[in-house]
Design an enzyme around this catalytic site. Structure first.
Site, PDB file in Angstrom:
ATOM      1  N   ARG A   1       0.833  -1.207   0.000  1.00  0.00           N
ATOM      2  CA  ARG A   1       0.000   0.000   0.000  1.00  0.00           C
ATOM      3  C   ARG A   1       0.871   1.261   0.000  1.00  0.00           C
ATOM      4  O   ARG A   1       0.562   2.244  -0.665  1.00  0.00           O
ATOM      5  CB  ARG A   1      -0.897   0.060   1.238  1.00  0.00           C
ATOM      6  CG  ARG A   1      -1.731  -1.132   1.517  1.00  0.00           C
ATOM      7  CD  ARG A   1      -3.033  -1.212   0.771  1.00  0.00           C
ATOM      8  NE  ARG A   1      -3.795  -2.294   1.347  1.00  0.00           N
ATOM      9  CZ  ARG A   1      -3.622  -3.589   1.057  1.00  0.00           C
ATOM     10  NH1 ARG A   1      -2.699  -3.960   0.197  1.00  0.00           N
ATOM     11  NH2 ARG A   1      -4.369  -4.526   1.628  1.00  0.00           N
TER      12      ARG A   1
ATOM     13  N   ASN B   1      -3.169   8.007   4.745  1.00  0.00           N
ATOM     14  CA  ASN B   1      -1.899   7.348   5.060  1.00  0.00           C
ATOM     15  C   ASN B   1      -1.710   7.080   6.546  1.00  0.00           C
ATOM     16  O   ASN B   1      -0.698   6.492   6.948  1.00  0.00           O
ATOM     17  CB  ASN B   1      -0.721   8.203   4.561  1.00  0.00           C
ATOM     18  CG  ASN B   1      -0.736   8.394   3.060  1.00  0.00           C
ATOM     19  OD1 ASN B   1      -1.179   7.514   2.326  1.00  0.00           O
ATOM     20  ND2 ASN B   1      -0.260   9.534   2.593  1.00  0.00           N
TER      21      ASN B   1
ATOM     22  N   HIS C   1       0.597   4.400  -2.493  1.00  0.00           N
ATOM     23  CA  HIS C   1       0.294   5.741  -2.003  1.00  0.00           C
ATOM     24  C   HIS C   1       1.430   6.710  -2.303  1.00  0.00           C
ATOM     25  O   HIS C   1       1.185   7.907  -2.514  1.00  0.00           O
ATOM     26  CB  HIS C   1       0.020   5.698  -0.494  1.00  0.00           C
ATOM     27  CG  HIS C   1      -1.319   5.112  -0.152  1.00  0.00           C
ATOM     28  ND1 HIS C   1      -2.059   5.504   0.951  1.00  0.00           N
ATOM     29  CD2 HIS C   1      -2.068   4.158  -0.768  1.00  0.00           C
ATOM     30  CE1 HIS C   1      -3.193   4.815   0.997  1.00  0.00           C
ATOM     31  NE2 HIS C   1      -3.210   3.986  -0.031  1.00  0.00           N
TER      32      HIS C   1
ATOM     33  N   HIS D   1      -5.554  -5.801  -2.870  1.00  0.00           N
ATOM     34  CA  HIS D   1      -6.307  -5.957  -1.621  1.00  0.00           C
ATOM     35  C   HIS D   1      -6.537  -7.422  -1.279  1.00  0.00           C
ATOM     36  O   HIS D   1      -7.200  -7.719  -0.283  1.00  0.00           O
ATOM     37  CB  HIS D   1      -7.646  -5.223  -1.713  1.00  0.00           C
ATOM     38  CG  HIS D   1      -7.523  -3.737  -1.628  1.00  0.00           C
ATOM     39  ND1 HIS D   1      -8.570  -2.869  -1.873  1.00  0.00           N
ATOM     40  CD2 HIS D   1      -6.459  -2.939  -1.321  1.00  0.00           C
ATOM     41  CE1 HIS D   1      -8.155  -1.620  -1.720  1.00  0.00           C
ATOM     42  NE2 HIS D   1      -6.888  -1.628  -1.379  1.00  0.00           N
TER      43      HIS D   1
END
Length: 326
Positions: A65, A94, A69, A191
């Site tokens: 992730r 975040n 990001h 995911h």
């Protein structure tokens, strides 16, 4: 063993080499960028991620992730790693990311043997790949050669797709970085590992409509989620994003979407929206559509994403400490 390190597959490794070379043609990055200047760099990152994973498997989805990001804000430049008030890591999307200590550990070890050579942005890109491999996903060759950014602002994190976002909105955000609809479905498929806090989806379970829960959720699954996330309960409780296979990198995530068992509203929309449903079906090998290999396509899309906004020369630096600009 579930979550064990399976190592690169030789055949897919050959395929990924050709794929990576094609995707980064004309880019500043290339596979083996540090082969002469810091030949141990990639192996140090791998061993560091393995070590941390053994004591805390949650760092695998966290690092994956984090790379995503990072790339969607100021490009893949390690700006998410910078400490300080109002930096990217303080932004709401975040705030629950984990794994910073892994990047810092790898950087410290690399600086001891190759000071001032390897960027934090590259360490994060490599760690994201290693995290997928550790959760039984396939490996891919990571092009390196990024430099680190000097700017990190929380306000820029508004570019990140949100958990309630429509498919059209997600498409626009991905397209702004040269990523198509297939890349969108593929990367959201990350995911398949990791968790979400109840606060990000429990609204779907109670009074979502005048008739009750989100109708896109399988009714038999609603009660299961309500028991995990009771109304007015602990919003920080973590729930697997891929029910039944939260620690394994596989296509179970897409099976759950087909069965109305997606956790995030934005994830479930991959099935309810016709423009993305076909791609989900291809990953599932549904009869009548041309199948796609999730492992192969994930590596392809990750290489593509990892070249967003790459900084070179005086546009970036090689940070000595990942959490602070030089």
């Amino acid at each position: 063993m579930k979550g064990s390190y399976s190592g690169p597959r030789i055949l897919t490794g050959i395929l990924y080499f050709a794929m990576a070379a094609a995707l980064v043609h004309g880019q500043a990055t290339r596979v083996g960028f540090y082969s002469a200047s810091c030949p141990r760099a990639e192996s140090i990152v791998t061993s560091t991620v393995q070590s941390h994973f053994r004591s805390n498997p949650a760092i695998a989805p966290g690092l994956l992730r984090m790379h995503f990001h990072d790339c969607f804000v100021q490009g893949c430049d390690g700006s998410i790693l910078i400490d300080g008030p109002n930096t990217e890591k303080t932004a709401p999307p975040n705030s629950l990311l984990r794994g910073y200590e892994v990047i810092n550990d790898a950087k410290t070890q690399i600086e001891a043997v190759c000071p001032g050579v390897v960027s934090c942005a590259d360490i994060l890109a490599l760690a994201a790949r290693d995290s997928v491999v550790l959760t039984n996903g396939a490996s891919w060759l990571v092009p390196t050669g990024r430099r680190d950014g000097r700017v990190s602002q929380a306000s820029d994190a508004s570019n990140l797709p949100g958990f309630t976002e429509s498919i059209d909105s997600q498409k626009r955000k991905f397209a702004a970085f040269g990523l198509n609809t297939q890349d969108l479905v593929t990367l959201v498929g990350g995911h398949t590992i990791g968790t979400s806090a109840c606060q990000f989806f429990s609204y779907r379970l109670y009074n979502f409509t005048a008739n009750g829960p989100d109708p896109s959720i399988n009714p038999s699954f609603v009660s299961q989620l309500q028991s995990l996330c009771p109304q007015n309960g602990d919003g920080s409780r973590r729930v697997d994003l891929d029910t039944g296979s939260g620690g394994r990198f596989d296509t179970s995530f897409f099976t759950n979407l087909r069965n109305g068992r997606g956790i995030l509203e934005s994830d479930q929309k991959l099935w309810t929206d016709p423009s993305t449903r076909t791609i989900v079906q291809r990953f599932l090998g549904v009869a009548g559509v041309q199948p796609l290999s999730f492992n192969v396509e994930f590596g392809r899309s990750m290489v593509k994403m990892s070249n967003i906004g790459v900084k070179t020369g005086t546009n970036g630096e090689i940070r000595r400490v990942c959490s602070a600009v030089n």
